[in-house]
Every structure is written in structure tokens, then in C-alpha cells.
Design a protein around this motif. Structure first.
Motif: not given
Length: 394
Positions: A12-13, A39, A264, A270
Motif C-alpha cells: 500500500p503505497l 495487498r 488509492l 493504500v
């Protein structure tokens, strides 16, 4: 035609954007790919699951496939390939508010910039601590073979600091960086967004340097696949690359950045607040809580400047950093390793016939002001003005 299932692991970036958008905006489906995103919280977990076939592809640190090929990191050698990059930029060095105040007090001139040289102030703090008998400070990066590790070390060394003697260096998973700083377990870190902006927005950290301050256009995340899967699924791999390149072009359009931030921010991607992600994506990061945003239009580059091309010269730089910091012997044939892992030939095959900017060669002299491909790549000057010549030949 039946859709081909591709299982892809990601961290998660913000720079997981390409696979996320390829699925969300239908680019993967248009290439007859059923893209399943999983993820993960650590780079080691993704590396291992990709190596042993749990995943077909992965959002990876640019150095992991090289390290895996050489059998580094406590596991047998794995034949991972890099057929494309997933963008440039996004990293930053963040320190605790307390350390920032100390750096500002001992060397306000260095702290005024350029930001690539703020480590000069940190060196004075370290010297004061040593004289007072205090223990060394602790800094963290996300993985031993990450761009973050080499960027942090480059910044420290440019300021006269020995990363292996003057401070403690550790590894923390990206989503856990912020809590580690807030709880005082580390004094600073180098990580990708949104975990720098989160520390700033919460008032726990201050950004003292961006990736662009150390080496703009430097390697970051890549698409990783296992060599066996690539051979058995050649057409699927080419289709996946094509879908991700189309996603990169969509992501790099300024008018799509707001929607991208919303995508995101979802907990399945993210999972960070929308306003934090948007601040970074819009190229208006905040370095210190209460300060005005800073103009950094190339904070995240996904398509421009050949951001999806897997440069052999950048793979070479990573191996040379591994040698510089004693992770692999100087006798390792870096050029041979890079050519086995980084596969611009697959990238060129996947985008053939598309309107995608391609360099004339698969390598370049990195950091050279007079490089003939400067317009294609954009500014890429190292903070110390050095030039990296990979001495590769096609």
C-alpha cells in the motif's frame, strides 16, 4: 477470448497506482486479463510469494529481483525478471520533529538548502551526541535492497556520515513507519508516500529531503515476474505490460490525479486519507506542519520521462550500490546480473506499434548534463554532481 487470470501482489503505497488503475479503469480487462490484486504489508512476503508461484506478478522494489538472482536476503537464488518499471519518484527522508529542531539549531544554513545537503546538519547533531556520550540515533528504510536504503545512505554519506558506524540502520515495513516515528522507536526514515506526508500532517515528522533532491528519475518500483511464468505465459506478460503502460499514461494526466487519489485512498488499496494522498500526487507536498506546500511537480512520475522503461543502467547502479555498501563482493559481474534480470527487450516487444517514447539504447550515462537523451529522460542530476557510467555495451 477467455480472460487470463493474473494474481499480482502489491504494497500500500502511492506507486502501486499502475496495477490498481489497470484494474479499476479497465485497461487490464481490455487486454483480456482478469487482474486480481492482493495487498501485502512487507516486501519480503511479496518476494517470497512471487518466487514460489503464489503470485504471477508483483509490484516490487527495483533492487529485489537483482538481489534474488544473487541469492541475497537469506533465500536461495530466484530467477525473477523486470520487464518494466512502475514509475519514478515518491520517496522522502523524514525525521522526528525533535531531531528537526536540533538540526535547525546547529546548522540553520544547511537546513535552508539545497535539501540534498541537509545531512550536514545531522552530522553536527551526531557529533554533539557522541561528545555527550549519547547512544547513536536510529533510522529505518523499507528493505535492505531498496532504493530507499541506497538513497538514505547516499544522502548521509554526502553529509559526511557513515551509515554503518555513525547511526543504527534498520528495516520497517512501509505502513508501520509512521507509528515507529510517532512512538520514538526511530529518529527518521526513508519511505515512499503517503507515509512521509502522514507524519507531517499529524505533526510528528518533518521532511528534510525528497528523492528528487538526491537523484531525480532514479529507479523505484518495477513489475516483477518469475522467469518460468514469463516463459510459459509470454503473450499474457506482454498484454500485462501493455495494460500497465496504458494505466501509466492515464495516471500521469493531471486531470486524473484527483480521481486517482480517491481510488488509492480506498482501504483495499493504500488506505490512507484522501487529502494526504492528493497533496503528494498533485506535486504540492507539505514539508512541515503549518508551512505552505512546496512546488514539486515531478513528485510522482508514472509515464513521462520514460518512467516505465527498465533501464539497464539503473539496474547497474543498484548492483553497484550493493557493492559499495558491502552487500555483495566487488568481484560480482554486475553487468551479467543486470542483463539476466532487467529485460527491456520484453518491454519493447509489448509496446511495439503503440505511441510510446522509447530510447535508442537500453542504457545511458546517468546524471550527465550533456546526455543526448536528456530531453527524453528529464533532469537527473545526482546531489553531489557525480555521473554514473554503466560501461555497458549493446
Amino acid at each position: 477470448m477467455a480472460h487470463k487470470l493474473v494474481r499480482l501482489g502489491f504494497i500500500p503505497l502511492i506507486d502501486c497506482a499502475l496495477p490498481v488503475v489497470a484494474r479499476a479503469q479497465g485497461f487490464a480487462e481490455a487486454e483480456n486479463i482478469d487482474l486480481h490484486l492482493i495487498r501485502e504489508m512487507s516486501w519480503a512476503a511479496i518476494r517470497d510469494k512471487l518466487s514460489y508461484g503464489v503470485y504471477d506478478a508483483a509490484h516490487l522494489l527495483a533492487g529485489i529481483p537483482l538481489a534474488a538472482r544473487m541469492g541475497l536476503g537469506g533465500m536461495p537464488g530466484q530467477n525473477l525478471l523486470v520487464p518494466m518499471a512502475l514509475g519514478r519518484g515518491g520517496n522522502a527522508i523524514t525525521v522526528s520533529r525533535r531531531l528537526y529542531q536540533r538540526m535547525l539549531a546547529v546548522d540553520p544554513v544547511a537546513m535552508k538548502g539545497p535539501r540534498g545537503h541537509t545531512a550536514r546538519a545531522l552530522k553536527k547533531v551526531i557529533e554533539d551526541d557522541r561528545a555527550a556520550g549519547r547512544p547513536p540515533m536510529s533510522f529505518a528504510t523499507v528493505f535492505p535492497y531498496s532504493s530507499h536504503n541506497y538513497e538514505l545512505r547516499y544522502w548521509l554519506a554526502a553529509g559526511g556520515i557513515d551509515p554503518d558506524r555513525d547511526i543504527n540502520m534498520g528495516v520497517i515495513a512501509p505502513p508501520r513507519m509512521f507509528d515507529s516515528l510517532r512512538n520514538g522507536w526511530v529518529d527518521g526514515y526513508c519511505v515512499g508516500e503517503p507515509w512521509n506526508q502522514r507524519a507531517v500532517f499529524q505533526g510528528d515528522g518533518v521532511i528534510v529531503a525528497l528523492k528528487d533532491d538526491i537523484w531525480p528519475r532514479s529507479p523505484e518500483k518495477v513489475l516483477g515476474v518469475h522467469e518460468t511464468w514469463a516463459k510459459e505465459n509470454h503473450e499474457t506478460l506482454l498484454a500485462l505490460i501493455a495494460a500497465l503502460v496504458k494505466a501509466a499514461e492515464w495516471v500521469d494526466q493531471p486531470e486524473n490525479r484527483n480521481e486517482l487519489a480517491q481510488i488509492l485512498a480506498d482501504e483495499s488499496h493504500v488506505g490512507a486519507p484522501y487529502d494526504i494522498i492528493r497533496a503528494s500526487l498533485e506535486g504540492r507536498p507539505v514539508f512541515n506542519q503549518g508551512d505552505d506546500p512546496v512546488d514539486a511537480p515531478d513528485r510522482h512520475v508514472f509515464y513521462r520521462y520514460t518512467a516505465t522503461f527498465p533501464w539497464l543502467s539503473q539496474g547497474m547502479w543498484l548492483v553497484k550500490q550493493m557493492q559499495r555498501w558491502g552487500q555483495v563482493p566487488a568481484t560480482v559481474d554486475a553487468a551479467a546480473i543486470v542483463r539476466q534480470v532487467y529485460r527491456p527487450d520484453l518491454y519493447r516487444e509489448a509496446v511495439k506499434g503503440q505511441d510510446v517514447a522509447l530510447p535508442a539504447k537500453d542504457w545511458r550515462i546517468e546524471g550527465a548534463d550533456n546526455a543526448p537523451d536528456r530531453a527524453l529522460v528529464g533532469p537527473d542530476r545526482f546531489l553531489d554532481g557525480s555521473v554514473f557510467d554503466p560501461q555497458l555495451s549493446d
